[in-house]
Every structure is written in structure tokens, then in C-alpha cells.
Design a protein around this motif. Structure first.
Motif, PDB file in Angstrom:
ATOM      1  N   GLU A 277       0.834  -1.201   0.000  1.00  0.00           N
ATOM      2  CA  GLU A 277       0.000   0.000   0.000  1.00  0.00           C
ATOM      3  C   GLU A 277       0.867   1.250   0.000  1.00  0.00           C
ATOM      4  N   GLY A 278       0.533   2.187  -0.877  1.00  0.00           N
ATOM      5  CA  GLY A 278       1.275   3.428  -0.978  1.00  0.00           C
ATOM      6  C   GLY A 278       2.539   3.328  -1.813  1.00  0.00           C
TER       7      GLY A 278
ATOM      8  N   ALA B 163       4.719   3.258  -5.044  1.00  0.00           N
ATOM      9  CA  ALA B 163       4.623   3.780  -6.407  1.00  0.00           C
ATOM     10  C   ALA B 163       5.575   3.000  -7.301  1.00  0.00           C
TER      11      ALA B 163
END
Length: 489
Positions: free
Chosen positions: A385-386, A388
Motif C-alpha cells: 500500500e502506498g 509507487a
């Protein structure tokens, strides 16, 4: 029961354990744990028990089929087994049953192993996570909220949960090493062609077949059985004639340690565990380990071009791609952006990158580094999660920068469980050798595993809820007591 292959082999040969009892134990664990872990897509209970009884009758007559006589295995659902479903994690192949058996599967069977079922995989093995729209996510036995890693998702989870002592996997970008790191088991991707891979893959220059197990000592035996040419794989190597179970001296080896590659930020707990493990190995084996910092450029664009263009074009030839899951369908659609020039350019740059890897091994014999620089994340995600990712199509390549480079170069690379994070999750140490030095990598790993992860705590063995499932956000977890070889005490 000790789930070490070597211990099981000895017990069956001596008559102190029957194959039927072992298969029944595995089936009982699958029945209890699979509803939560989701490691097996198919289980062949009746057939496995019949085969086990046949093995026991033969053993009673003094006849053993081979070194794996009566020992059950799980087979990744990308491998062909004659007249068995090979769904490949895809609704498009829901009813597909091939008429021939893959070489690695056949060799394990010829050595006496019993296929107990097929293990889960991401669709066509496209992703390094364990998220599957077809099977549902495969969960990590150490924490069922988290991914087991992929694409040999079920094989890694099944071993960690002691559902089977042997599992087969394939690796096109890290697909045996990622689940090995996340699940605390051992797996090695041999040199390209060391174990024949069939049927043909559109990414044949990246794809490897291989066994997975609880320890390097077990895998050494399995590689002895699996390696060697098969006429169906034109890239298959001649047998190297090495006995991978042989314990050779490693004291004169030149060993390099790279805490990271390409400037990637390694999670603090991963870095701590790997650094401590490297120190323990250096002291325990009395070898010098020196820091290295390869000046390679990240080959993610090369890998993505070969991976997306190869698989996308091959499977995109189907008239209707709507039966593919969203992730793999996106890969097929993205392949339209590549042309022959892109593909050939990537092949050229791949050769240049591989050359830079091989040059490093003029100065060292082995390279140590983290297998995966992140901790396991949610089982229903393709990336933490989060996070990139630099790739729009293959989010998983963004968090696996240490595995796919060695698919591009064809080097043997193993993931050795080397310790636990503060949160109690396993960490993998990657051991990479020069091309064709598979036996050396395996010898080093067998000796190194005596100095890392020795005081193993057990996997979190998940007990089912009302229907054998439980709530993923609040799973019912049963802690068992295991020794370092996986023996229940």
C-alpha cells in the motif's frame, strides 16, 4: 512428524513410517488449513491414497520406486500433468486438461513421489504477488492477512504450513524466490536450462522450473532428480554431472555482499536481518565476505518489454480476452504498444546487461543480497500500500528489483530463509552464483543454513472458522510447536 524430505525418506525405507500414514497426515492438514491459506486449487485425495497404498505394498516386498518413494508433493497449476486440469489460474483455462506431463513432474513421479494436488498461481504466472481473481488470494501461513508471494503462491504457502514436504514451482522473474522469502522456505532458480521447462513459454529466455522445499539440504536431493536435458526443451542444459548433496569446502570462496541494488531503499527490518545473517554466515563458515556495489542500471524496462510483449502477444492471439482477469488482460492490452523493434532492442540490451552481471563473477564466486526488499503486504494487493511502481503494467516489478535481473542473466539464484523481522515475518537471503555454478550455490546454502534461522519459530498455522475459513482481518490462529526441521513436538 518430521517434514524433512531426508527424514521422511529414511523413515519410509526403514518401515517406521508408511506412505499411507504420511499422505493421510498431509491430507488432514490440507483439509484443516487450506480453507484459509488457499494453497491448493485441486486435491486428489482418493488417487493419492491409492498410490500411497501401492507404494507401501511395494516397500513391504523390498522394492522402492526411487529416492522419493511414497512422499507426497504439490504441483504448481502451470505444470502439465496428463489428464489433470491445468487451469493456470485463469477462467480461460477452467476446463483445460493436457495429454502429456511436464518433465519435472514426471521425474519426481518416476523417483516415487505422489502428486497430492495442484497448487495455486497467479494467472499464467504473470505477477509476483499471490492475488488471484480466479482462485482468490493465497495467504501467508505466518500471517493470513498477508501475501505468500508469487507466482508460485500455493507451493510456497503449502510448504510453510507443512501441507506437503515437496512442491514444484516456476520462476520467470522471481516466482520461486519471492514466495520462498515471504514464507520462510528454500527455493533455487537454477541456471537457465538446468531443469527442463515444457511446454514452451513466450518468455522462454526468462523461465525456469524447479523444486521448492523446507531446506537447502532437501532441495539438493530434488535438484539431483530434476536436472538434465529433455528433448522438448531446446534450451535445456546437459546434466552437469554434479551431486548437489555433496558437501564441498567453501572456505576459499570469494563472496560479495550487496546490501541493495540500483539504490533501492530496503525496508529497515529486512536490512537488519540480512546484515546479521551475512555476519553469522561469515563467522560460522570462516569465510571473508566483502562489500560490493555493482554499478548496473536497473533493467526493469528490458524485463517489462520481454515479459509484456512476449506473453501479451502469445495470449492476445485468442479471439476473446474477456475471460482473462483484469491484471493479465491489462498485460495483453499493453502488449499492443510494442513492436518488433522494441522487442529486438530489449533483447540486445538484455545481452549487454547480462554481460555486466557475468563480469562481476570474474571477481567473486557468490553474491549475497536480500531476496526481496519489502516485507509481505496485504494478500489482496499487487504491491505494498502506498508503493509507487515505475511500471504501469507490472506493479510487482517495482518491489522485486533484486530477483528479475538474474532471470535476464540466467544465473543460478537461491532464496535462503535467514531470520525473522521484529514483527515475526521471515526474511530471505538471496545467494547468486556465476552461470552454471548451480552445485556451488547449493553447497553454500546447505552449509550456510546451519548458521542462520536455526532457532525457527513455527509458522502461524491457521485454524478455520465456522466453515473452515475464518475472517481474514481477524483470523483464528493456532500456534503449533515445531523444531527446526518442521517436526511437530
Amino acid at each position: 512428524m518430521d517434514f524433512s524430505i531426508l527424514a521422511l525418506r529414511s523413515a519410509i525405507a526403514s518401515g517406521s513410517l508408511t506412505s499411507e500414514a504420511l499422505v493421510q497426515e498431509c491430507l488432514a492438514r490440507i483439509k484443516r488449513l487450506n480453507p484459509v491459506v488457499n494453497a491448493f486449487s485441486q486435491v486428489y485425495e482418493v488417487e493419492a491414497l491409492e498410490e500411497a497404498r501401492a507404494c507401501d505394498r511395494e516397500a513391504a516386498q523390498g522394492r522402492l520406486r526411487g529416492p522419493l518413494h511414497g512422499i507426497p508433493m504439490g504441483v504448481k497449476d502451470l505444470f502439465f500433468v496428463a489428464d489433470r486440469l491445468c487451469q493456470r489460474g485463469s477462467a480461460a483455462y477452467r476446463n483445460f486438461a493436457p495429454k502429456a506431463t511436464a518433465p519435472i513432474v514426471q521425474r519426481m513421479m518416476d523417483a516415487g513421489s505422489i502428486m497430492i494436488g495442484k497448487t495455486t498461481t497467479t494467472e499464467m504466472g504473470w505477477s509476483g504477488s499471490s492475488n488471484s481473481e480466479f482462485y482468490g488470494p493465497t495467504r501467508n501461513p505466518w500471517n493470513p492477512d498477508l501475501t505468500s508471494g508469487g507466482s508460485s503462491s500455493g507451493s510456497g504457502a503449502a510448504l510453510a504450513a507443512r501441507m506437503v514436504p515437496i512442491a514444484l514451482g516456476s520462476d520467470g522473474g522471481g516466482s520461486v524466490r519471492i514466495p520462498a522469502a515471504f514464507c520462510g522456505i528454500f527455493a533455487m532458480k537454477g541456471s537457465l536450462g538446468r531443469v527442463p521447462a515444457w511446454p514452451w513459454s513466450a518468455t522462454e529466455m526468462l523461465s525456469h522450473a524447479g523444486p521448492m522445499s523446507l531446506s537447502a539440504k532437501d532441495s539438493a536431493l530434488l535438484f539431483n532428480i530434476a536436472k538434465g536435458p529433455d528433448p522438448r526443451d531446446h534450451l535445456a542444459l546437459p546434466d552437469d554431472g554434479e551431486d548437489y548433496t555433496e558437501m564441498r569446502s567453501v572456505k576459499t570462496l570469494r563472496v560479495g555482499f550487496a546490501p541493495t541494488l540500483f539504490g533501492f531503499d530496503v525496508a529497515p527490518e529486512i536490512a537488519r536481518v540480512v546484515n546479521e545473517a551475512v555476519g553469522s554466515i561469515a563467522r560460522g563458515l570462516d569465510i571473508d565476505v566483502r562489500p560490493v556495489a555493482p554499478d548496473w542500471s536497473d533493467p526493469i524496462d528490458i524485463f517489462e518489454t520481454l515479459w509484456v510483449a512476449g506473453r501479451g502477444v502469445a495470449y492476445g492471439a485468442q479471439a476473446d480476452i474477456s475471460s482473462f482477469g483484469s491484471g493479465f488482460r491489462g498485460l495483453v492490452e499493453a502488449s499492443a504498444a510494442y513492436d518488433l523493434g522494441d522487442y529486438l532492442s530489449a533483447m540486445k540490451v538484455r545481452a549487454e546487461f547480462s554481460g555486466s552481471v557475468h563480469v562481476l563473477f570474474e571477481d567473486i564466486d557468490l553474491l549475497l543480497l536480500p531476496t526481496v526488499p519489502v516485507e509481505p503486504f496485504s494478500a489482496d494487493r499487487e504491491a505494498p500500500e502506498g508503493f509507487a511502481s515505475p511500471s504501469q503494467t507490472l506493479a510487482w516489478t517495482g518491489w522485486t528489483p533484486f530477483t528479475y535481473p538474474f532471470n535476464l542473466s540466467g544465473n543460478p539464484a537461491a532464496s535462503l530463509p535467514c531470520g525473522l523481522t521484529a514483527g515475526g515475518l521471515p526474511v530471505g537471503l538471496q545467494v547468486v552464483g556465476r552461470r552454471y555454478a548451480d552445485a556451488l550455490v547449493m553447497a553454500f546454502c546447505q552449509q550456510a543454513e546451519d548458521y542462520v534461522f536455526k532457532n525457527k519459530i513455527p509458522p502461524l498455522v491457521v485454524a478455520g472458522g465456522k466453515a473452515g475459513w475464518g475472517t481474514p482481518s481477524n483470523p483464528t490462529v493456532e500456534m503449533s510447536s515445531w523444531n527446526s526441521t518442521g517436526e511437530h513436538s
